[in-house]
Motif scaffolding. Sequence first.
Motif, short mmCIF file in Angstrom:
data_model
loop_
_atom_site.label_atom_id
_atom_site.label_comp_id
_atom_site.label_asym_id
_atom_site.label_seq_id
_atom_site.Cartn_x
_atom_site.Cartn_y
_atom_site.Cartn_z
N TYR A 55 0.84 -1.22 0.00
CA TYR A 55 0.00 0.00 0.00
C TYR A 55 0.87 1.26 0.00
CZ TYR A 55 -4.25 -2.71 0.76
OH TYR A 55 -5.29 -3.57 0.64
N MET A 58 1.94 1.83 -3.42
CA MET A 58 0.84 2.42 -4.19
C MET A 58 0.73 3.90 -3.89
SD MET A 58 -3.20 1.40 -4.19
CE MET A 58 -2.85 -0.24 -4.68
N GLN A 62 1.28 7.09 -6.62
CA GLN A 62 0.33 8.17 -6.81
C GLN A 62 0.98 9.53 -6.62
OE1 GLN A 62 -2.87 7.33 -4.14
NE2 GLN A 62 -3.69 5.60 -5.37
N LEU A 123 7.12 -1.71 -12.19
CA LEU A 123 7.26 -0.49 -11.37
C LEU A 123 8.55 0.24 -11.68
CD1 LEU A 123 5.99 -1.79 -7.91
CD2 LEU A 123 4.80 -0.26 -9.48
N LEU A 132 -1.02 4.32 -14.13
CA LEU A 132 -1.25 4.22 -12.69
C LEU A 132 -2.35 3.23 -12.36
CD1 LEU A 132 -0.57 5.22 -9.87
CD2 LEU A 132 -2.19 7.11 -10.23
N ASP A 133 -3.39 3.23 -13.16
CA ASP A 133 -4.51 2.34 -12.84
C ASP A 133 -4.11 0.87 -12.95
OD1 ASP A 133 -6.09 4.55 -12.39
OD2 ASP A 133 -6.84 4.61 -14.48
N GLU A 136 -1.97 -0.02 -9.98
CA GLU A 136 -2.75 -0.18 -8.74
C GLU A 136 -3.48 -1.52 -8.75
OE1 GLU A 136 -5.29 3.19 -8.48
OE2 GLU A 136 -3.70 4.52 -7.70
N THR A 137 -3.96 -1.87 -9.99
CA THR A 137 -4.66 -3.16 -10.08
C THR A 137 -3.70 -4.30 -9.79
OG1 THR A 137 -6.19 -2.22 -11.71
CG2 THR A 137 -6.03 -4.63 -11.60
N ILE A 139 -0.96 -4.10 -7.99
CA ILE A 139 -0.59 -4.09 -6.55
C ILE A 139 -1.72 -4.67 -5.72
CG2 ILE A 139 -0.15 -2.56 -4.59
CD1 ILE A 139 1.40 -0.74 -6.54
N VAL A 140 -2.97 -4.33 -6.08
CA VAL A 140 -4.11 -4.88 -5.30
C VAL A 140 -4.17 -6.38 -5.44
CG1 VAL A 140 -6.62 -4.94 -5.18
CG2 VAL A 140 -5.45 -2.76 -5.37
#
Length: 624
Positions: A55, A58, A62, A123, A132-133, A136-137, A139-140
């Motif tokens: 997190y 992430m 951002q 990364l 970025l999206d 994030e996906t 990383i999630v």
Amino acid sequence: MKLLQRSLVARIIASLLAISGMALISITLTMAMSSSTHGDAAAINVAGSLRMNAYQIMGALQRAHYEPEEAHEAQLEALLVRFDQRLNGITLQQNIPADHHHESRQQLEEIQSYWQSTLRPTLQNPTAARELDRLETMIVAMVSDIEILVTYLEQSTEAKVRLLGMMQVLFLVLIAIVVLIALYDVRHNLVLPLRQLMVLAREASQRNFKPRSQIRGSDELALLGDTLNNMSAELASSYAALEDKVSRKKQELERSNQAMRAMHDASRSLYGGGNDLCSSAAPMLRELEKLLNIGPIRLSLNDPFDQREMPVLETHSRTRPEYCRDQECHACLIDPRPLDMVASDQSQCLLLPISVGDTLLGTLEVWYPRERLNDNTRRLLSILADQLATAVYLQRRIEEQQQVTLINERTIIARELHDSLAQSLSYLKMQVARLERMQQKDTTREAQAAVFDELRNGLNSAYRQLRELLTTFRLKLEGPGLQFALRQTVDEFTQRMGIPVELEYDVPPYLLNPNEEIHVLQIIREALANTHKHAKAHWAAVTVRFANARLLVKIEDDGIGLEDDNSPPMHYGLVIIRDRATTLNGELSIANRPAGGTGIELVFTPLTARLIQQQPLSAAEDSN
């Protein structure tokens, strides 16, 4: 198994060992499980920190996307390095099972592969920062994989904890089962048998040997119960035998006591029965026969001269003994049972000597049943033989003493007649012979008259002496010893003289023998007779005293006294007194008293006192 069945101690030890073993295994497994969970918390923490680090990456992406700066890029690079270090760190490698088939290891390897091959290169690619999206996906998705890993780690730890708890419960249940089995075994095989054994011991202490142990089995207490049962049976048998023996002994002692009482009661008549053994010994012998279950009994005495055996007493006889003294006595004829019949009736005879020292006085013949006599009965019969021997010996001694006393009495009477009347008659005989010669010579009547006067005086003197002798020999000794005879003599002369005659007597009883008593009595009577005839006294006194082993005899009066110490002519009183004093080996003193009157004093040592004085001297001579 046989040992556990036979030994209660072995079962108790086995139970303790089982409980101790299970406790030890439980502790060991607990320690092993505890050591296996070591590091699981650190792995979970590291896995959780990976999620937090993802997190953070992430957030850094951002910030770098919206505010492109070098600081943000450096921070992102640091976060990536930290994530890589934690993901590939030693904590996860060591605490996650190395088995590749393990779900935790597979999940970790998937995360590592995804991180190394996909997410980290993306990364680090500058162009990918603008997507970025997509990042994030990705990383999630990785965070989801990390959560799955954390879940696997938590489930693995929880499984270990549950297994540990199940093991603890299992061993607790096993220990409880072993404890219950041990308690059951202790109660039924230890507590209850011990109670039975305690009851058995308490009853045995109260002499009740009837209870028995009901313990079944082959262990120690069952063996102890069987031993106590055998011991109780043996004690009951021994106690019954002892009670029977004590009862028999008690009966024997009662019979012995009754027999001793019978002999004691008969001893008075036996020792004081004169020469009649039938009236004194026969009832005692017959009672002893009933008490001791013996009989009949025959008593035979030996003739002291030719040692010829003479039956004198026989219980249950049909005929009188050959030497029976009293034909009116029927002591031997009660319940006749001749010895010949008894001898043929399976009986035995016990011969006991009737003896005193080395002198055999006779034999006691005792018939009894064929079974052996016990020791108590034999001792009682020996005591009976000794008692009869003493009685027979005393009887013979009494008879001998009576004969000696009779001879002594006759000797004393002869001496008294010789010393008094015989001398007077001799004197009269001489005067008669003198008178005959005077008549043959035709002597004048005046000369013969003097002889007649002397004959008259001699006859009067002889008659007086005869009366005195008769008075002396007729003295009734209604009281014991010399004192009573002296009291009678003093009373007699008090009446004859009409003056008081005092008596002082201080002599131990049985000091003088009969010969000495008669001499002392005659000396006192002769002295009082002289006082009555010649003294013209108004007072007289007699003193008999014993002191310093010598007897003092003193006769005093307040009369006219003597011209000298010689006897007056034609009077033999003082001569007789001197002769008796010489016989007693005494010292005689006849003299006038300073206050007036005559005093006669005799001092001699009695025969008893002489024997006492000679005894130490004889003992000293024997020792030399």
